[in-house]
Scaffold this active site. Structure first.
Site, PDB file in Angstrom:
ATOM      1  N   CYS A  33      40.033  42.356  47.318  1.00 48.74           N
ATOM      2  CA  CYS A  33      40.719  43.650  47.184  1.00 48.74           C
ATOM      3  C   CYS A  33      41.912  43.745  48.141  1.00 48.74           C
ATOM      4  O   CYS A  33      41.724  43.774  49.360  1.00 48.74           O
ATOM      5  CB  CYS A  33      39.691  44.753  47.451  1.00 48.74           C
ATOM      6  N   CYS A  36      42.014  46.727  50.517  1.00 50.52           N
ATOM      7  CA  CYS A  36      40.949  46.571  51.523  1.00 50.52           C
ATOM      8  C   CYS A  36      41.444  45.685  52.658  1.00 50.52           C
ATOM      9  O   CYS A  36      41.214  45.979  53.833  1.00 50.52           O
ATOM     10  CB  CYS A  36      39.708  45.928  50.908  1.00 50.52           C
TER      11      CYS A  36
END
Length: 108
Positions: A33, A36
């Site tokens: 991600c 993230c």
């Protein structure tokens, strides 16, 4: 010693998060991600700045699907703010450090 983020798993979640006597910030993330990854250094900073006042830790949603389901995490990054074993606030997506700090300070 530098404060490190905790790594929360199904095995330690009850002990480290639910039973924690200080508030907990749980960062639900995955290695693939992008946002993230972007939030990683921010979360690390928070772990340092709030060391001893707030437990800051991460949950890898790919490895800990049960925990992700328990918090109805549909997209990441997802930040859960836990106090006295209950989620009292949350934040979805990449957000500014200041926004997360404000939410953490509200827990103290």
């Amino acid at each position: 010693m530098e404060a490190m983020e905790y790594k929360f798993t199904n095995e330690n979640f009850e002990e480290e998060v639910v039973k924690s006597d200080i508030p907990v910030l749980v960062d639900f993330y995955a290695d693939w991600c992008g946002p993230c990854k972007m939030m990683g250094p921010v979360v690390e900073k928070l772990a340092e700045e709030f060391d001893g006042k707030v437990k800051v830790g991460k949950v890898n949603v790919d490895e800990q699907e049960d925990l992700a389901a328990r918090f109805n995490v549909m997209s990441i990054p997802f930040f859960a703010f836990i106090k006295d074993g209950k989620m009292v606030d949350s934040s979805l997506g990449a957000s500014s450090k200041d926004a997360l700090v404000a939410k953490l300070e509200a827990l103290l």
